[in-house]
Design a protein around this motif. Structure first.
Motif, PDB file in Angstrom:
ATOM      1  N   TYR A  91       0.851  -1.201   0.163  1.00 30.91           N
ATOM      2  CA  TYR A  91       0.032  -0.042   0.097  1.00 30.91           C
ATOM      3  C   TYR A  91       0.778   1.271  -0.031  1.00 30.91           C
ATOM      4  N   GLY A  92       0.568   2.317  -0.421  1.00 35.12           N
ATOM      5  CA  GLY A  92       1.179   3.350  -0.777  1.00 35.12           C
ATOM      6  C   GLY A  92       1.909   3.342  -1.815  1.00 35.12           C
ATOM      7  N   PHE A  93       2.683   4.446  -2.207  1.00 33.03           N
ATOM      8  CA  PHE A  93       3.860   4.250  -3.428  1.00 33.03           C
ATOM      9  C   PHE A  93       2.978   3.933  -4.614  1.00 33.03           C
ATOM     10  N   LEU A  94       3.174   2.988  -5.256  1.00 39.66           N
ATOM     11  CA  LEU A  94       2.603   2.608  -6.471  1.00 39.66           C
ATOM     12  C   LEU A  94       1.376   1.744  -6.819  1.00 39.66           C
ATOM     13  N   SER A  95       0.900   1.525  -5.222  1.00 39.77           N
ATOM     14  CA  SER A  95      -0.292   0.453  -5.208  1.00 39.77           C
ATOM     15  C   SER A  95      -1.642   1.136  -5.972  1.00 39.77           C
ATOM     16  N   GLU A  96      -1.803   2.110  -5.933  1.00 33.81           N
ATOM     17  CA  GLU A  96      -2.899   2.622  -6.651  1.00 33.81           C
ATOM     18  C   GLU A  96      -2.520   3.723  -7.888  1.00 33.81           C
ATOM     19  N   ASN A  97      -1.471   3.201  -8.527  1.00 33.90           N
ATOM     20  CA  ASN A  97      -0.975   3.994  -9.702  1.00 33.90           C
ATOM     21  C   ASN A  97      -1.170   3.038 -11.173  1.00 33.90           C
ATOM     22  N   ALA A  98      -2.254   3.578 -11.881  1.00 29.58           N
ATOM     23  CA  ALA A  98      -2.683   3.015 -13.174  1.00 29.58           C
ATOM     24  C   ALA A  98      -1.824   2.754 -13.880  1.00 29.58           C
ATOM     25  N   CYS A 275     -17.280  -1.796 -11.284  1.00 29.58           N
ATOM     26  CA  CYS A 275     -15.897  -1.114 -12.091  1.00 29.58           C
ATOM     27  C   CYS A 275     -15.201  -2.502 -12.483  1.00 29.58           C
ATOM     28  N   ASN A 276     -15.662  -3.634 -12.574  1.00 27.38           N
ATOM     29  CA  ASN A 276     -15.118  -4.935 -13.040  1.00 27.38           C
ATOM     30  C   ASN A 276     -13.891  -5.171 -12.096  1.00 27.38           C
ATOM     31  N   TYR A 277     -13.990  -5.138 -10.949  1.00 26.84           N
ATOM     32  CA  TYR A 277     -13.161  -5.196 -10.079  1.00 26.84           C
ATOM     33  C   TYR A 277     -12.275  -6.522  -9.802  1.00 26.84           C
ATOM     34  N   GLU A 278     -10.918  -6.669  -9.376  1.00 30.87           N
ATOM     35  CA  GLU A 278     -10.626  -8.037  -8.792  1.00 30.87           C
ATOM     36  C   GLU A 278      -9.687  -7.710  -7.868  1.00 30.87           C
ATOM     37  N   GLY A 279      -9.538  -8.593  -6.884  1.00 29.35           N
ATOM     38  CA  GLY A 279      -8.682  -8.552  -6.030  1.00 29.35           C
ATOM     39  C   GLY A 279      -9.154  -8.016  -4.609  1.00 29.35           C
ATOM     40  N   ALA A 280      -8.264  -7.619  -3.626  1.00 28.35           N
ATOM     41  CA  ALA A 280      -8.785  -7.024  -2.599  1.00 28.35           C
ATOM     42  C   ALA A 280      -9.061  -5.320  -2.518  1.00 28.35           C
ATOM     43  N   THR A 300      -8.348   0.987  -3.821  1.00 32.41           N
ATOM     44  CA  THR A 300      -7.956   0.120  -4.591  1.00 32.41           C
ATOM     45  C   THR A 300      -6.479  -0.844  -4.206  1.00 32.41           C
ATOM     46  N   ARG A 301      -6.524  -1.208  -3.136  1.00 30.26           N
ATOM     47  CA  ARG A 301      -5.588  -2.041  -2.914  1.00 30.26           C
ATOM     48  C   ARG A 301      -5.583  -2.554  -1.072  1.00 30.26           C
ATOM     49  N   LEU A 302      -4.589  -3.321  -0.807  1.00 32.63           N
ATOM     50  CA  LEU A 302      -4.869  -3.745   0.448  1.00 32.63           C
ATOM     51  C   LEU A 302      -4.609  -2.665   1.428  1.00 32.63           C
ATOM     52  N   GLN A 303      -5.377  -2.557   2.650  1.00 32.15           N
ATOM     53  CA  GLN A 303      -5.469  -1.515   3.470  1.00 32.15           C
ATOM     54  C   GLN A 303      -4.334  -1.647   4.731  1.00 32.15           C
ATOM     55  N   VAL A 304      -3.769  -0.454   5.282  1.00 30.46           N
ATOM     56  CA  VAL A 304      -3.199  -0.632   6.544  1.00 30.46           C
ATOM     57  C   VAL A 304      -3.848  -1.567   7.499  1.00 30.46           C
ATOM     58  N   GLU A 305      -5.135  -1.348   7.695  1.00 33.23           N
ATOM     59  CA  GLU A 305      -5.772  -2.164   8.839  1.00 33.23           C
ATOM     60  C   GLU A 305      -6.467  -3.560   8.515  1.00 33.23           C
ATOM     61  N   HIS A 306      -5.886  -4.107   7.542  1.00 35.31           N
ATOM     62  CA  HIS A 306      -6.414  -5.300   7.052  1.00 35.31           C
ATOM     63  C   HIS A 306      -6.358  -6.376   8.293  1.00 35.31           C
ATOM     64  N   PRO A 307      -5.230  -6.279   9.147  1.00 35.77           N
ATOM     65  CA  PRO A 307      -5.106  -7.395   9.970  1.00 35.77           C
ATOM     66  C   PRO A 307      -6.387  -7.664  10.956  1.00 35.77           C
ATOM     67  N   VAL A 308      -7.222  -6.624  11.192  1.00 34.92           N
ATOM     68  CA  VAL A 308      -8.390  -6.636  12.230  1.00 34.92           C
ATOM     69  C   VAL A 308      -9.381  -7.564  11.508  1.00 34.92           C
ATOM     70  N   THR A 309      -9.176  -7.422  10.152  1.00 33.42           N
ATOM     71  CA  THR A 309     -10.373  -8.124   9.279  1.00 33.42           C
ATOM     72  C   THR A 309      -9.782  -9.772   9.323  1.00 33.42           C
ATOM     73  N   GLU A 310      -8.472 -10.026   9.214  1.00 34.91           N
ATOM     74  CA  GLU A 310      -8.063 -11.183   9.249  1.00 34.91           C
ATOM     75  C   GLU A 310      -8.183 -12.036  10.670  1.00 34.91           C
ATOM     76  N   LEU A 311      -8.264 -11.213  11.579  1.00 37.83           N
ATOM     77  CA  LEU A 311      -8.318 -11.895  12.995  1.00 37.83           C
ATOM     78  C   LEU A 311      -9.809 -12.373  13.217  1.00 37.83           C
ATOM     79  N   ILE A 312     -10.558 -11.616  12.772  1.00 40.46           N
ATOM     80  CA  ILE A 312     -12.021 -11.905  13.119  1.00 40.46           C
ATOM     81  C   ILE A 312     -12.591 -12.901  11.813  1.00 40.46           C
ATOM     82  N   THR A 313     -12.195 -13.047  10.891  1.00 39.59           N
ATOM     83  CA  THR A 313     -12.340 -13.753   9.802  1.00 39.59           C
ATOM     84  C   THR A 313     -11.620 -15.234   9.824  1.00 39.59           C
ATOM     85  N   GLY A 314     -10.534 -15.223  10.220  1.00 38.90           N
ATOM     86  CA  GLY A 314      -9.591 -16.230  10.105  1.00 38.90           C
ATOM     87  C   GLY A 314      -9.009 -16.560   8.715  1.00 38.90           C
TER      88      GLY A 314
END
Length: 658
Positions: A91-98, A275-280, A300-314
């Motif tokens: 995330y950041g840098f080039l992650s949302e650079n088309a 928007c014909n999305y793919e991925g996270a 349109t990327r993985l978020q900084v805070e994605h770990p909380v979702t991982e912990l409650i969904t496994g």
């Protein structure tokens, strides 16, 4: 479903076009799945954790971000040289650079993310809002027309009404954003928002939105594959913010009902499919007090805070990303996704909350994350690393999971208190105070929470060690250099000590006899018994209570941690007297690595304590360097444009004797 697998490709080697904790986090999942991994690094990151963890690493340029981590050509060249067949942008840098996503495609390298068309659409607040309206996703009323000149915006504002928000169409993170409460503020706010947007994003296009006052900021994690499947994995509440930057993230939201979750999840899936999305991806919403929700933006990327979702969904969301990138269907259908327990994340930064959250640079003498049930630390630093001015000063994401919200809160507070950071000031106390706050505990925090409830909090005020903490420092300074046998049989002594505690110099009288020590500061006195002192651990018996204190010495600097708090002192006992006015040493040093952008004094000039001498720029912020006492400038050792290191001598002041 054989036809699905015919469209998939087994990927083998992953290049991570990022640094720090996110690179480390992606590398670990990729290795677990059998991928070979490639790290890229700047010259400043040659010894960084992510470069050592990857199977291979390639230097892509100097420390400056524009010449390294934003250098798409260098990253693609690194992929070609190492034979990487896929790139994860983090995330950041080039992650949302088309443009970068397209460049990967043109190079025959799989971009682990959505198609460039989705990135481009969702990167424009104006175009994405129009698309969401067409898809039936609720949006905040406002103006997002093609004609967005100043006159058009002023005319539209009259129809929208006040208060309203000005937003940079290409923006994010609060840049190019202004809250306007009255017509009289509008013209100037438009001008400033345009300027800031142009500087930050190279685009000065603006939109207007009706201001949703004191809303909740709730976002939905979505995933989609190339086979037309899309799901949501619950929500995250990111309402606790400072200057539009997220401070605390949790899942699930304490404000969201099952019915609201389903409605928001359905809207988020519509947004992805539109928007014909793919991925996270993450669809962000504002939710008002009546639980009406409005589309804010899609990341349109993985978020900084994605770990909380991982912990409650496994679920491992990076593994999901790689699965989708190979052309395989999503691992789970919507009905198979379950939420379990509660998770809260905070971002541990090297910054000083008592000084406007000024970023801190310098060595990490000790960095020791707490270890306990339900804790997760995502970090890219270790003991001995240096926090430089070149990049974001986040040390770690600290995440706690519990069966319920209070268990998660309690574990997170303990994790912050038990994590050891010696060498730089952090926001740890500020974070633990937020999590312990009764309003936060009641689930009442809105985006206005910090401004309203924390503007006078003790964690935002300069703190100096109290007599009990100074007594522990005296124990280490008096006996830390000797073995237990030497000090336990020592004769009684009366030792004066002079300590710099940050904003003042204090003089103590330390009385010791055997393993007993008493510390006096003015009319205050504190006594304790030393049980042991070795390997950075001081054990004492204080008022009948046995306790442990961690410490680390670096020359005359001493760092300590106990009672869930940390503090530091500098031993001046054997240094020459400062001068008749009792001020500091007169040796004015750089507080961090950076560039000198102005020098305001010259030799022979008379200055007063607190007067700004030099302005230092670091981490995109200006930091005034001030006189520590009255005197005359003896010499100026820095010039405008100089690059200086932390603790480099900049100015010397000779003391007046008047």
């Amino acid at each position: 479903m054989a036809h699905i697998y015919e469209t998939s490709t087994m990927l083998k080697k992953l290049l991570i076009a990022n640094r720090g904790e996110i690179a480390v986090r992606v590398i670990r999942t990729a290795k677990a799945l059998g991928y070979r991994t490639v790290a890229v690094y700047s010259e400043a990151d040659a010894q960084a954790m992510h470069t050592e963890l990857a199977d291979e690493a390639v230097c892509i340029g100097p420390a400056q971000v524009a010449a390294s981590y934003l250098n798409a050509d260098a990253i693609l060249d690194a992929a070609r040289k190492t034979g990487a067949d896929c790139i994860h942008p983090g995330y950041g840098f080039l992650s949302e650079n088309a443009g970068f996503a397209n460049a990967c495609k043109d190079a025959g390298i799989v971009f682990v993310g959505p198609p460039a068309s989705a990135i481009e659409l969702m990167g424009s607040k104006r175009r994405s809002k129009i698309a969401m309206q067409k898809a039936g996703v609720p949006v905040v009323p406002g103006y997002e027309g093609d004609n967005a000149g100043d006159d058009e915006l002023i005319a539209a504002a009259a129809d929208i009404g006040y208060p309203l928000m000005i937003k940079a169409s290409a923006g994010g993170g609060g840049r190019g954003m202004r809250l306007v409460n009255d017509k009289s503020e509008l013209a100037d706010s438009i001008k400033r928002a345009r300027s800031e947007s142009k500087q930050a994003f190279g685009d000065d296009e603006l939109i207007l939105e009706k201001a949703v006052i004191e809303p909740r900021h709730v976002e939905i994690q979505v995933f989609a594959d190339r086979h037309g499947n899309a799901v949501y994995l619950g929500e995250r509440d990111c309402s606790v913010q400072r200057r539009h930057q997220k401070v605390v993230e949790e899942a699930p939201s304490p404000f969201v009902t099952p019915e609201l979750r389903a409605a928001m999840g359905d809207a988020a899936v519509k947004a992805a499919l539109a928007c014909n999305y793919e991925g996270a991806g993450t669809v962000e919403f504002l939710v008002d007090k009546d639980r009406n929700f409005y589309f804010l933006e899609m990341n349109t990327r993985l978020q900084v805070e994605h770990p909380v979702t991982e912990l409650i969904t496994g679920q491992d969301l990076v593994a999901w990303q790689l699965t989708v990138a190979e052309g395989l269907p999503l691992p789970l259908a919507q009905n198979d996704i379950e939420l379990n327990g509660h998770a809260i994340e905070v971002r541990l930064y090297a910054e000083d909350p008592s000084n406007g959250f000024t970023p801190q640079t310098g060595p990490l003498h000790i960095f020791q994350p707490a270890e306990a049930e339900g804790l997760r630390f995502d970090t890219g630093v270790r003991s001995g690393d240096e926090v430089t001015p070149h990049y974001d000063p986040m040390l770690a994401k600290v995440i706690a999971w519990g069966e319920n919200r209070n268990e998660a809160r309690r574990r997170l507070i303990r994790a912050l208190e038990d994590t050891t950071v010696f060498g730089v000031t952090t926001n740890r106390y500020f974070l633990s105070r937020i999590i312990a706050d009764s309003s936060f505990g009641a689930g009442e925090a809105t985006t206005a929470f910090l401004q309203q409830a924390f503007s006078e909090d003790p964690s935002l005020q300069p703190a100096k060690p109290q007599i009990r903490q100074l007594a522990l420092a005296a124990c280490v300074l008096a006996h830390g250099a000797n073995g237990q046998e030497a000090w336990s049989n020592a004769p009684a002594t009366n030792t004066p000590m002079k300590l710099d505690i940050g904003d003042e110099i204090v003089e103590l009288l330390v009385q010791s006899s055997g393993n007993s020590l008493s510390c006096r500061l003015g009319d205050e006195q504190h006594a304790m018994v030393i049980s042991s002192i070795q390997d950075g651990i001081l054990c004492t018996i204080d008022n009948g209570i046995r306790q442990r204190c961690q410490y680390h010495r670096d020359g005359d600097s001493l760092y300590l941690q106990a009672f869930g708090e940390s503090w530091s002192v500098t031993d001046l006992t054997h240094q020459p007297a400062a001068g008749a006015n009792g001020a500091g040493s007169g040796r004015i040093q750089a507080s961090m690595d950076g560039a000198i952008i102005d020098v305001l004094v010259e030799a022979g000039q008379t200055v007063r304590q607190g007067e700004t001498l030099v302005i230092l720029e670091a981490m995109k912020m200006e930091h005034p360097v001030k006189a520590d006492g009255d005197g005359i400038i003896a010499q100026v050792l820095a010039s405008k444009g100089d690059q200086v290191k932390r603790q480099q001598l900049l100015v010397e002041i000779s003391r007046t004797t008047e």
